[in-house]
Design an enzyme around this catalytic site. Structure first.
Site, PDB file in Angstrom:
ATOM      1  N   LYS A 153     -19.176  31.997  45.676  1.00 32.55           N
ATOM      2  CA  LYS A 153     -20.329  32.213  44.782  1.00 32.55           C
ATOM      3  C   LYS A 153     -20.290  31.127  43.725  1.00 32.55           C
ATOM      4  O   LYS A 153     -19.189  30.713  43.351  1.00 32.55           O
ATOM      5  CB  LYS A 153     -20.272  33.603  44.133  1.00 32.55           C
ATOM      6  CG  LYS A 153     -20.197  34.776  45.104  1.00 32.55           C
ATOM      7  CD  LYS A 153     -21.526  35.156  45.699  1.00 32.55           C
ATOM      8  CE  LYS A 153     -21.325  36.121  46.865  1.00 32.55           C
ATOM      9  NZ  LYS A 153     -22.533  36.730  47.380  1.00 32.55           N
ATOM     10  N   LYS A 179     -15.727  32.847  53.687  1.00 30.91           N
ATOM     11  CA  LYS A 179     -16.931  32.716  54.509  1.00 30.91           C
ATOM     12  C   LYS A 179     -18.071  32.065  53.742  1.00 30.91           C
ATOM     13  O   LYS A 179     -18.217  32.262  52.543  1.00 30.91           O
ATOM     14  CB  LYS A 179     -17.359  34.071  55.079  1.00 30.91           C
ATOM     15  CG  LYS A 179     -18.093  34.988  54.106  1.00 30.91           C
ATOM     16  CD  LYS A 179     -18.722  36.154  54.862  1.00 30.91           C
ATOM     17  CE  LYS A 179     -19.440  37.139  53.982  1.00 30.91           C
ATOM     18  NZ  LYS A 179     -20.697  36.622  53.410  1.00 30.91           N
ATOM     19  N   ASN A 180     -18.865  31.310  54.489  1.00 33.68           N
ATOM     20  CA  ASN A 180     -20.151  30.854  53.974  1.00 33.68           C
ATOM     21  C   ASN A 180     -20.974  32.075  53.647  1.00 33.68           C
ATOM     22  O   ASN A 180     -20.894  33.095  54.339  1.00 33.68           O
ATOM     23  CB  ASN A 180     -20.940  30.083  55.054  1.00 33.68           C
ATOM     24  CG  ASN A 180     -20.539  28.631  55.229  1.00 33.68           C
ATOM     25  OD1 ASN A 180     -20.847  28.045  56.257  1.00 33.68           O
ATOM     26  ND2 ASN A 180     -19.889  28.035  54.269  1.00 33.68           N
ATOM     27  N   ASP A 181     -21.812  31.974  52.643  1.00 38.47           N
ATOM     28  CA  ASP A 181     -22.721  33.094  52.392  1.00 38.47           C
ATOM     29  C   ASP A 181     -23.878  33.030  53.395  1.00 38.47           C
ATOM     30  O   ASP A 181     -24.087  32.018  54.064  1.00 38.47           O
ATOM     31  CB  ASP A 181     -23.208  33.078  50.945  1.00 38.47           C
ATOM     32  CG  ASP A 181     -23.246  34.507  50.380  1.00 38.47           C
ATOM     33  OD1 ASP A 181     -23.446  35.446  51.181  1.00 38.47           O
ATOM     34  OD2 ASP A 181     -23.090  34.673  49.164  1.00 38.47           O
ATOM     35  N   GLU A 182     -24.621  34.130  53.512  1.00 38.80           N
ATOM     36  CA  GLU A 182     -25.582  34.230  54.618  1.00 38.80           C
ATOM     37  C   GLU A 182     -26.714  33.202  54.574  1.00 38.80           C
ATOM     38  O   GLU A 182     -27.232  32.848  55.638  1.00 38.80           O
ATOM     39  CB  GLU A 182     -26.105  35.670  54.752  1.00 38.80           C
ATOM     40  CG  GLU A 182     -26.996  36.205  53.638  1.00 38.80           C
ATOM     41  CD  GLU A 182     -26.226  36.645  52.399  1.00 38.80           C
ATOM     42  OE1 GLU A 182     -24.980  36.659  52.435  1.00 38.80           O
ATOM     43  OE2 GLU A 182     -26.888  36.940  51.382  1.00 38.80           O
ATOM     44  N   HIS A 273     -23.267  38.712  60.438  1.00 38.43           N
ATOM     45  CA  HIS A 273     -23.734  39.098  59.104  1.00 38.43           C
ATOM     46  C   HIS A 273     -25.064  39.800  59.286  1.00 38.43           C
ATOM     47  O   HIS A 273     -25.937  39.317  59.995  1.00 38.43           O
ATOM     48  CB  HIS A 273     -23.872  37.873  58.196  1.00 38.43           C
ATOM     49  CG  HIS A 273     -24.010  38.261  56.746  1.00 38.43           C
ATOM     50  ND1 HIS A 273     -25.114  38.902  56.250  1.00 38.43           N
ATOM     51  CD2 HIS A 273     -23.161  38.112  55.695  1.00 38.43           C
ATOM     52  CE1 HIS A 273     -24.946  39.138  54.949  1.00 38.43           C
ATOM     53  NE2 HIS A 273     -23.760  38.673  54.586  1.00 38.43           N
ATOM     54  N   HIS A 307     -20.441  43.451  59.490  1.00 37.74           N
ATOM     55  CA  HIS A 307     -20.398  44.166  58.211  1.00 37.74           C
ATOM     56  C   HIS A 307     -20.735  45.639  58.460  1.00 37.74           C
ATOM     57  O   HIS A 307     -21.700  45.940  59.170  1.00 37.74           O
ATOM     58  CB  HIS A 307     -21.397  43.553  57.227  1.00 37.74           C
ATOM     59  CG  HIS A 307     -21.015  42.176  56.806  1.00 37.74           C
ATOM     60  ND1 HIS A 307     -20.807  41.829  55.491  1.00 37.74           N
ATOM     61  CD2 HIS A 307     -20.750  41.054  57.529  1.00 37.74           C
ATOM     62  CE1 HIS A 307     -20.449  40.553  55.419  1.00 37.74           C
ATOM     63  NE2 HIS A 307     -20.424  40.053  56.648  1.00 37.74           N
ATOM     64  N   LYS A 315     -21.504  47.623  45.930  1.00 40.22           N
ATOM     65  CA  LYS A 315     -22.837  47.516  45.317  1.00 40.22           C
ATOM     66  C   LYS A 315     -23.996  47.875  46.254  1.00 40.22           C
ATOM     67  O   LYS A 315     -25.108  48.110  45.799  1.00 40.22           O
ATOM     68  CB  LYS A 315     -23.043  46.081  44.794  1.00 40.22           C
ATOM     69  CG  LYS A 315     -23.344  45.032  45.873  1.00 40.22           C
ATOM     70  CD  LYS A 315     -23.551  43.625  45.304  1.00 40.22           C
ATOM     71  CE  LYS A 315     -23.815  42.623  46.424  1.00 40.22           C
ATOM     72  NZ  LYS A 315     -23.811  41.225  45.973  1.00 40.22           N
TER      73      LYS A 315
HETATM   74  C1  CAP Z   1     -21.135  40.070  49.170  1.00 41.17           C
HETATM   75  C2  CAP Z   1     -22.215  39.409  49.961  1.00 41.17           C
HETATM   76  C3  CAP Z   1     -22.669  40.067  51.284  1.00 41.17           C
HETATM   77  C4  CAP Z   1     -23.048  41.517  51.202  1.00 41.17           C
HETATM   78  C5  CAP Z   1     -23.917  42.008  52.342  1.00 41.17           C
HETATM   79  C6  CAP Z   1     -23.406  39.274  49.067  1.00 41.17           C
HETATM   80  O1  CAP Z   1     -20.940  39.395  47.945  1.00 41.17           O
HETATM   81  O2  CAP Z   1     -21.835  38.125  50.316  1.00 41.17           O
HETATM   82  O3  CAP Z   1     -23.734  39.309  51.757  1.00 41.17           O
HETATM   83  O4  CAP Z   1     -21.853  42.225  51.202  1.00 41.17           O
HETATM   84  O5  CAP Z   1     -23.909  43.392  52.456  1.00 41.17           O
HETATM   85  O6  CAP Z   1     -23.969  38.202  49.013  1.00 41.17           O
HETATM   86  O7  CAP Z   1     -23.789  40.260  48.459  1.00 41.17           O
HETATM   87  P1  CAP Z   1     -20.248  40.090  46.682  1.00 41.17           P
HETATM   88  P2  CAP Z   1     -23.201  44.152  53.662  1.00 41.17           P
HETATM   89  O8  CAP Z   1     -18.810  40.332  47.012  1.00 41.17           O
HETATM   90  O9  CAP Z   1     -20.402  39.086  45.570  1.00 41.17           O
HETATM   91  O10 CAP Z   1     -20.988  41.344  46.411  1.00 41.17           O
HETATM   92  O11 CAP Z   1     -21.800  43.679  53.757  1.00 41.17           O
HETATM   93  O12 CAP Z   1     -23.294  45.590  53.269  1.00 41.17           O
HETATM   94  O13 CAP Z   1     -24.001  43.849  54.883  1.00 41.17           O
HETATM   95 MG    MG Z   2     -23.595  37.391  51.136  1.00 46.09          MG
END
Ligand code: CAP
Ligand code: MG
Ligand code: MG
Length: 489
Positions: A153, A179-182, A273, A307, A315
């Site tokens: 992040k 991991k790369n973020d989505e 993801h 996931h 959250k």
């Molecule tokens: C978590 C995360 C994931 C979410 C998706 C985000 O980051 O990378 O994409 O967990 O939800 O961007 O929110 P944080 P799920 O640790 O900063 O919250 O895993 O329920 O599909």
């Molecule tokens: Mg994410």
């Protein structure tokens, strides 16, 4: 009402030739549940809103069948002859039937697919996972804990070098997995190839410092399959085997993207993801399908990990029942769903090796998470039912990936709720927000796990652990301000 689809009490649907579905359903106005059920069965198999004269004896034989209705709970059970599905193990095609037009029908007020059951003869048509959590455990030499991970992040906006520096900070502090973020792709300010090159350098540096191996999950989702493959090939060229996973945004890029990567790269961990799944899965949403169904479909398609939610601890929306159920559907050889018990083995009752695996699995799960962890310290991967001797006769397991608003202080809570250590946990905000930075954040995460494993209260364990002590103060104040979902019912 389309009576042709009504077969209440038909026992034939359990003969292995039918995939079974349980829908929560309700019509607008005063249409009966029975009538709606037949409309759903028709539209999701052979029919339309009107009976057609062009039907043949054969086409009628592959109608879906409404075989049970639970009026009190508004549940309808529909059986689909699985010969109607595209040959070659295509999950996209199944989803087009059972989560397709029916969700848009005008008379539908509620249509939520809550559970699905695959008969063993159908399972053999599908890939299932290839490279699994156990393979990653072997690569990382990490057996007695969840795989500890992060998402870098800010989600987007860092340059390739800035991104890789944070990877280094995380890995050098004791983390396993980044991991790369989505939404990470080939953005102007962080060109994909530069990002991969920089990650490789950061990983080499962290590995020589710590003496441990590390893993990075690269988002290969793209506009078209050629571009996905090009990204994957570049990663494969730059990174060491075992050190990388491929992340696919399985909802926005689709099942075909997931299965394409599964089939091209059986030796790589496939990270599903599920960004966007909330549109279908949220408990308060009357139309769509459940997290348990999504998870089972991902396992069928061959995701190495998906996931599954934080069971109400983090959250995102989700609760222990829904997310805990998904975890068991992902991992276990035999798992209890809300409506069906799924056996993921190809050979049923008569197979004594499969029976032995099931017994071992039950014993292992009965231990609870902490005991499992302690047993793994001594015996690595034994005992959980997925041993090499018999695993080839079953659909392999999918790793739950636990993410969303977690921080070190919440990890012990999650472990107590979920009852297993077989998952990958990723904390983004909950690591990079640590007042002393990412490196301290990951140390706090490792310490929180050590405390839980030794069954020592966090506060006590933190007395001589600076990073954890600061984390407890900080996250007790800021970490629980998540928008928790409260079930309106
Ligand atoms: C978590 C995360 C994931 C979410 C998706 C985000 O980051 O990378 O994409 O967990 O939800 O961007 O929110 P944080 P799920 O640790 O900063 O919250 O895993 O329920 O599909
Ligand atoms: Mg994410
Ligand atoms: Mg059509």
């Amino acid at each position: 009402m389309q009576e042709q689809y009504l077969h209440l009490g038909n026992k034939e649907v359990f003969n292995g030739q039918y995939m079974l579905c349980a829908f929560k359903a309700k019509a607008h106005g005063d249409e009966s549940l029975e009538s709606l059920a037949t409309e759903i069965a028709a539209e999701s198999s052979t029919g339309s809103n009107l009976r057609v004269g062009s039907a043949t004896t054969y086409s009628v034989s592959v109608d879906a069948q409404v075989y049970d209705i639970d009026k009190e709970n508004g549940i309808v059970y529909i059986a689909y002859p699985w010969v109607i599905f595209d040959r070659g193990g295509n999950v996209q095609n199944i989803m087009t039937f059972i989560s397709g037009n029916i969700f848009g029908m005008g008379n539908v007020a509620e249509c939520k697919l809550l559970d699905v059951w695959f008969p063993p003869p159908m399972l053999v048509q599908y890939d299932g996972p290839s490279y699994i959590l156990d393979d990653m455990r072997n690569y990382l030499n990490a057996y007695d804990r969840p795989i500890l991970g992060t998402i870098i992040k800010p989600k987007i906006g860092l340059t390739s070098m800035e991104y890789a520096e944070l990877c280094y900070d995380f890995w050098s502090g004791g983390g396993d997995f980044v991991k790369n973020d989505e939404p990470q792709a080939d953005q102007q300010f962080a060109p994909y190839e530069k990002m991969v090159d920089a990650v490789r350098m950061a990983m080499d540096k962290a590995e020589s410092l710590t003496g441990q191996t590390k893993v990075h999950s690269f988002n290969v989702s793209a506009s078209d399959f050629e571009s996905m493959i090009a990204r994957a090939e570049y990663v494969k060229k730059v990174m060491k085997p075992g050190s990388f996973a491929f992340l696919v945004d399985g909802i926005t890029s689709g099942w075909t993207a997931v299965q394409t990567i599964r089939r091209h790269y059986p030796d790589v961990f496939l990270h599903f993801h599920r960004a966007g799944h909330g549109a279908f899965t949220r408990v308060e949403n009357p139309i769509g399908y459940s997290v348990q169904v999504l998870t089972k479909m991902a396992r069928l398609a061959g995701a190495s990990g998906i996931h599954t939610g934080t069971a109400g601890v983090g959250k995102m929306s989700g609760d222990p029942h829904e997310d805990g159920g998904a975890v068991r559907q992902a991992l276990k050889l035999k798992s209890k769903g809300d409506f069906f018990d799924q056996l993921w083995a190809e050979i049923p009752e008569q197979d004594s090796d499969i029976q032995a695996m099931l017994t071992r699995e039950e014993l292992f799960w009965a231990l609870g998470a902490r005991e499992q962890a302690n047993l793994r310290t001594q015996n690595k991967l034994t005992m959980d039912g997925n041993d090499d001797k018999t695993a080839w006769r079953a659909i392999k397991k999918t790793a739950p990936i636990i993410s969303g608003g977690l921080n070190p202080v919440l990890l012990p809570q999650f472990l107590d709720v979920i009852g297993t250590i077989d998952f990958i946990v990723t904390m983004g905000g909950g690591v990079h927000s640590h007042p002393k930075g990412t490196n301290a954040g990951v140390k706090a995460m490792v310490q929180a796990y050590e405390a839980w494993k030794a069954n020592i209260p966090l506060d006590e364990y933190a007395k001589d652990k600076e990073e954890l002590k600061i984390a407890i103060e900080f996250y007790n104040e800021h970490g629980t301000q998540a928008h928790r979902y409260v079930n309106p019912a």
